[in-house]
Each structure stands twice: as structure tokens, then as C-alpha cells.
Design an enzyme around this catalytic site. Structure first.
Site, short mmCIF file in Angstrom:
data_model
loop_
_atom_site.label_atom_id
_atom_site.label_comp_id
_atom_site.label_asym_id
_atom_site.label_seq_id
_atom_site.Cartn_x
_atom_site.Cartn_y
_atom_site.Cartn_z
CG LEU A 52 -0.33 0.47 2.54
CD1 LEU A 52 -1.34 1.26 3.32
CD2 LEU A 52 0.13 -0.72 3.33
CB CYS A 53 1.47 4.11 -1.64
SG CYS A 53 0.29 4.22 -2.99
NE ARG A 54 -1.77 11.28 -0.54
CZ ARG A 54 -2.99 11.72 -0.82
NH1 ARG A 54 -3.97 11.51 0.02
NH2 ARG A 54 -3.24 12.36 -1.94
#
Length: 160
Positions: A121-123
Site C-alpha cells: 500500500l501507499c497513500r
């Protein structure tokens, strides 16, 4: 207090409020992304076009359910260290996608088991998509893009 004193205090308050406003609106967001400057959106786009296999996705809710079942999974957060320190999923491993060309050797050292189930995941999901592509090209077989932390509806570890 005299009129001039009150007026002086009011002018000072307006200046302070204006300065604080601009600091919050400009300086803080830049600080969040200052160590993200090394990676460009073009570099991410280049990386995501280098695999023949489509990136597999998984919903944050499915990740949460697997974590509740105590399934053996790794949650890999590829946001910047500052973003990670502000909030992250409990137990997530931080490995910033700061330079796509050197991310591969870093991930192979941190996560050598290419058969492990890894949720990335990231933002918002763009960097995690690039990270999953890199990992697939390195031979990771069970790696999934879970999108962005903005879609995570469960508790987060918060910090500075």
C-alpha cells in the site's frame, strides 16, 4: 489600554494568523513530500509498463479479514518515512519507493521469501502499483496492490 495598543495587538494577531495559515497550507504539505521528490510520476509510469502480467489487487477489507484470521501475510507500506511515521497499519513494514530502480534490491533484502503473501500500500495506490510491478518482475508470486491508506477504514498507529 489605549486605542493604538489594541490596534497594534490586532495587527500582530492578523499577521500571525496569516503566517500560520500559509505555513500550514504550503510548508507542511511540502514537508510530507520533500523526500518523495526523488521519484517522479513518469518513473512510476515507466515501471508499471514493464510487466506482461497484470497487477493483482485486493481490497483493504479483505486484507483486514486475513489479518484478523492471523494469516501469515506481510503488509508493505511504500510511502515516505514521514508519511509512515504519521500513520500506518499495525504491523506494516516500511520500505519507501523513493527510487524505483533501487527498490528491487532493497525489497529482496528485506523480504527474501518470494512465495510469501505480501500486500502493498501507499497513500492512494499509484506507488503501490509500481512496487507490485517491480516485485512481480523480481519473481514474487503472491504480491497484491491493496491501494491506498486513505481507503483503510480500521485503526491506524499514529505518531508525530
Amino acid at each position: 489600554m489605549s486605542f493604538r495598543s489594541v490596534l497594534g495587538v490586532m495587527v500582530l494577531m492578523v499577521l500571525l494568523a496569516t503566517g500560520l495559515f500559509f505555513w500550514l497550507m504550503e510548508e507542511k504539505p511540502r514537508a510530507v513530500w520533500q523526500d518523495f521528490n526523488a521519484i517522479t510520476l513518469e518513473a512510476i509510469d515507466d515501471v508499471t509498463q514493464t510487466t506482461a502480467k497484470p497487477v493483482q489487487s485486493i481490497s483493504p477489507e479483505a486484507v483486514y479479514e486475513n489479518m484478523q484470521k492471523k494469516a501469515k501475510v506481510v503488509v508493505l507500506d511504500v510511502r515516505t518515512p514521514l508519511e509512515f511515521s504519521r500513520e500506518h497499519i499495525q504491523g506494516a513494514v516500511s520500505l519507501p519507493l523513493d527510487e524505483p530502480k533501487i527498490f528491487g534490491p532493497k525489497v529482496e533484502k528485506l523480504l527474501p521469501d518470494k512465495q510469501a503473501t505480501i500486500y502493498v500500500l501507499c497513500r492512494t495506490g499509484r506507488r503501490s502499483n509500481a512496487a507490485v510491478t517491480i516485485m512481480m518482475n523480481l519473481g514474487y508470486n503472491h504480491v497484491y496492490n491493496m491501494g491506498g491508506i486513505i481507503d483503510w477504514s480500521h485503526d491506524l498507529v499514529t505518531g508525530s
